[in-house]
Design an enzyme around this catalytic site. Structure first.
Site, PDB file in Angstrom:
ATOM      1  CE  LYS A  77      -4.577  -1.330   1.441  1.00 36.93           C
ATOM      2  NZ  LYS A  77      -5.759  -1.010   2.232  1.00 36.93           N
ATOM      3  CE  LYS A 122      -8.781 -10.920  -1.977  1.00 37.98           C
ATOM      4  NZ  LYS A 122      -8.607 -10.675  -0.549  1.00 37.98           N
ATOM      5  CE  LYS A 155     -12.588  -3.167  -1.136  1.00 39.46           C
ATOM      6  NZ  LYS A 155     -13.569  -3.427  -0.115  1.00 39.46           N
TER       7      LYS A 155
END
Ligand code: TRP
Length: 333
Positions: free
Chosen positions: A115, A197, A200
């Site tokens: 992130k 995976k 979103k």
């Protein structure tokens, strides 16, 4: 005497619309557990602001996620459904756990690394200490099991380490939780890059299917799904990740076995198969979407659900928090 049920708890960040992956991998299974466990499910809105959000969108998605939870079969009478920021004990215990977690431990979290690479302009302290807040989420409820995807396993392990460390100093305050990774449907992969995976945050909008999405768009995404050149519907996740992912999804939506699916599409090209998978997903999502839309028109009902949820959750959470305050040496208020 009433039998003590185990406690199960999980949260999803309202950082985007709910995906087909979060439904098949998580929420669908949650709905079946209310008999066996005392279940807590929350919208992790406090986690969501570790990445900058549009406030109106965050508010809308938080309520929409609650409506979708209910539409997916999470009965608010049998599950405690709440919004994380409505229970201040999460922030309160989160701070305390910050003081029992090491800089080195947090530096090793792979989600922090990915992130901070993805949001290089906003590597804030919350992004770094986020696993301590997640530990607080879990430990406040003395959870036995935490159903999460593979990507959250490391955070669950850290939660166990923090709980054990705290207990070693102060005695048994926290239940040490187990991650609970369901075998079936645990990992729905991206339709366009099936090595990853379904997420979103996928850069390619065609890789991710949303639970409440327009049926025509869902069907189109499946028609475009990446496959391979063998033209044979066969389960082989290593060599045929795209087809195997579609088979997993079809198995989850229809309840059919891989053998049955292979037989059903033997000798046919991928076109028919992709259409069938898309149709099965559209049909599975339809009642969920319709019920979510209906619930979203009933603001009063949704408010009553999240208020009752926060009240119940707060009662349990404050019990743990009071114990912790006492142990660390805070004067009783
Ligand atoms: N960190 C989780 C995620 O991003 C969401 C989450 C927050 C969570 N707190 C939790 C999951 C506690 C399980 C338990 O997916």
């Amino acid at each position: 005497m009433m039998e003590q049920k185990g406690v199960m708890l999980s949260g999803i960040q309202p950082s985007g619309e709910l995906t087909l992956g979060s439904y098949l991998g998580a929420i669908k299974n949650w709905a079946e557990r209310a008999d066996q466990f005392d279940c807590y499910y929350f919208m992790a809105d406090m986690h969501t602001i570790t990445v900058r959000q549009n406030p109106a969108d965050l508010r809308r998605r938080t309520v929409s996620q609650l409506a979708a939870y209910i539409a997916c079969g999470l009965d608010p009478e049998r599950n405690t459904l709440f919004i994380q920021s409505h229970v201040p004990a999460h922030a309160q215990l989160g701070w305390i756990l910050d003081c029992y977690t090491m800089f080195g431990e947090l530096s090793r979290m792979t989600q922090f690394k990915s992130k901070s690479a993805a949001h290089a302009e906003n590597i804030n302290a919350g992004l770094f200490t986020y696993p301590c807040l997640m530990a607080a989420d879990i430990l406040l409820y003395q959870a036995d099991y935490v159903p999460v995807g593979e990507d959250q396993k490391q955070h669950c392990e850290l939660t166990r380490d923090i709980a054990e460390r705290f207990n070693a100093i102060y005695g048994p305050v926290f239940k040490v939780p187990e991650p609970y990774i369901p075998k079936m449907g645990a990992r729905v992969m991206s339709l366009t890059s099936p090595e990853n995976k379904m997420s979103k945050s996928d850069q390619d909008p065609n890789g991710c299917v949303y639970l409440l999405e327009d049926p025509a768009v869902i069907a189109k995404k499946f028609k475009r799904a990446v496959t391979d050149s063998e033209a044979c519907v066969r389960f082989d996740p290593v060599n045929k990740p795209g087809i195997s992912n579609l088979m997993q999804i079809y198995a989850a939506t229809t309840g059919r076995s891989f053998e049955a699916i292979e037989a059903e599409f033997a000798g046919q090209g991928y076109g028919a198969f992709k259409t069938a998978v898309g149709d099965s997903v559209v049909e599975m999502c339809r009642p969920i979407r319709e019920e979510t839309e209906r619930l979203l028109k009933d603001k009063g009902y949704l408010e009553s659900v999240y208020r009752a949820g926060a009240e119940k959750a707060g009662r349990i959470a404050n019990k743990t928090l009071r114990k912790v305050y006492k142990k660390v040496g805070f004067v009783a208020p």
